[in-house]
Structures are given as C-alpha cells and as structure tokens.
Design an enzyme around this catalytic site. Structure first.
Site, PDB file in Angstrom:
ATOM      1  N   ASP A 125       1.010  -0.827   0.082  1.00  0.00           N
ATOM      2  CA  ASP A 125      -0.644   0.108   0.009  1.00  0.00           C
ATOM      3  C   ASP A 125       1.126   1.005   0.019  1.00  0.00           C
ATOM      4  O   ASP A 125       2.267   1.281   0.670  1.00  0.00           O
ATOM      5  CB  ASP A 125      -0.986   0.004   1.271  1.00  0.00           C
ATOM      6  CG  ASP A 125      -2.188  -1.352   0.776  1.00  0.00           C
ATOM      7  OD1 ASP A 125      -2.347  -1.346   0.242  1.00  0.00           O
ATOM      8  OD2 ASP A 125      -2.717  -1.626   2.227  1.00  0.00           O
ATOM      9  N   ASP A 143      -7.188  -1.438  -4.386  1.00  0.00           N
ATOM     10  CA  ASP A 143      -8.310  -0.646  -3.572  1.00  0.00           C
ATOM     11  C   ASP A 143      -8.836   0.027  -4.391  1.00  0.00           C
ATOM     12  O   ASP A 143      -9.924   0.584  -4.640  1.00  0.00           O
ATOM     13  CB  ASP A 143      -7.576  -0.658  -2.280  1.00  0.00           C
ATOM     14  CG  ASP A 143      -6.542  -1.259  -1.735  1.00  0.00           C
ATOM     15  OD1 ASP A 143      -6.499  -2.264  -1.619  1.00  0.00           O
ATOM     16  OD2 ASP A 143      -5.726  -1.175  -0.894  1.00  0.00           O
TER      17      ASP A 143
END
Length: 173
Positions: A125, A143
């Site tokens: 991330d 995401d």
C-alpha cells in the site's frame, strides 16, 4: 455475415471488460513494484504537506488491517469472487455496460491484491491521506479500483431502480 459481425461485437464488448481489468492489474502491479523498488518500508514522501503522502506500507490483512495473516481465507474469497465476476461478465455480455464496467474494475482490483498475497504474502500500500486530524488507512491502486467498481455498481442499481419506478408510473397513467 451480419450475424457473425453482431456476434463479434458482443464478444468484443465482453473482452473490453477483461482488458479494463487487465489494465487495472498492470497499473496496480507497476506502481507497487516501483514502491517496493524505490522506497524502504515506512518511508514517506510528502506530495501535499499535511494532506497526501506516498508512504511505503505493507498489509497482511484486509482493509484497515483486519484479519491479519489469514492468507488462506483471502485466497478462497478472492478466487470465489473472481470466478463470480467472470461468470457474471460473461452472462451479462449483452447487458448493461455500467454493470460490466463496475465488475471489471472490481475484478482488476481483486486480482491485483491477490497477486501481492500470492507472491509477496502481503499487500503493498502507498496512498496515504491525512484529512484534518484523521489519518486514513493507506491503500493502493487495486483498492481504488475495487471501491470505484462498487460505486459504479451502486450507481447502476439506483439508476435501474429509478428507471423501473419511472416505467411503472407511466404504465399506470
């Protein structure tokens, strides 16, 4: 001949949605590869001071870090969800483009994070937002694609419901 062209067009639409999912996966994996290659875990680069940072982060769970180290569960859920999305894209290939677009974004996002879990045993991330005093959980392109796909599906469902209500109203006049 005309039937052949029509069939090609229908199949062309079908494959366009898989191409969109493929592009999501490629962009997701390229950005993650860049983060892994160029940044140390925990390193943060301010893009807009006190608001948006590129931060190298790893997550062994799901959103907000829940279900840490439950890889087998994530594998099963992702395989089942991806199979459902592929099936529904095929089943709906002549249907709503909005529904198919939402599913293609969701499929690309699911596969992007699945690749991380499969090969890295964690998800990379890096989008890091700090909105006033709230530090939003760090996320990635996959995401973002999943959330975009969900919003498209919600939009589609509301539009279909509104269309149905309008048709019922005109049918009762």
């Amino acid at each position: 001949m005309l039937k052949c062209l029509k069939t090609r067009t229908i199949w062309g639409y079908f494959f366009v949605y898989f191409f969109i999912a493929f592009l999501v996966v490629v962009i997701d994996q390229l950005t993650k590869w860049t983060i892994v290659d160029k940044m140390a875990v925990g390193e943060s680069i301010p893009v807009i001071e006190n608001f948006f940072y590129i931060t190298s982060h790893r997550n062994r769970g799901a959103a907000w870090g829940i279900l840490q180290n439950q890889m087998a569960l994530f594998y099963l859920i992702t395989i089942a969800a991806a199979a459902f999305m592929v099936y529904y894209l095929y089943k709906n290939r002549k249907g709503s483009r909005w529904l198919n677009l939402g599913l293609s974004f969701m499929l690309g996002g699911a596969l992007g994070n699945f690749i991380d879990r499969l090969f890295r045993k964690e998800v990379v991330d890096f989008f890091d937002f700090r909105i006033f005093s709230y530090h939003y959980p760090i996320f990635n392109v996959a995401d973002s694609a999943l959330v975009t796909g969900v919003f498209i599906l919600i939009f589609y469902m509301f539009a279909e419901e509104w269309k149905g209500k309008k048709e019922r109203q005109h049918g009762n006049l």
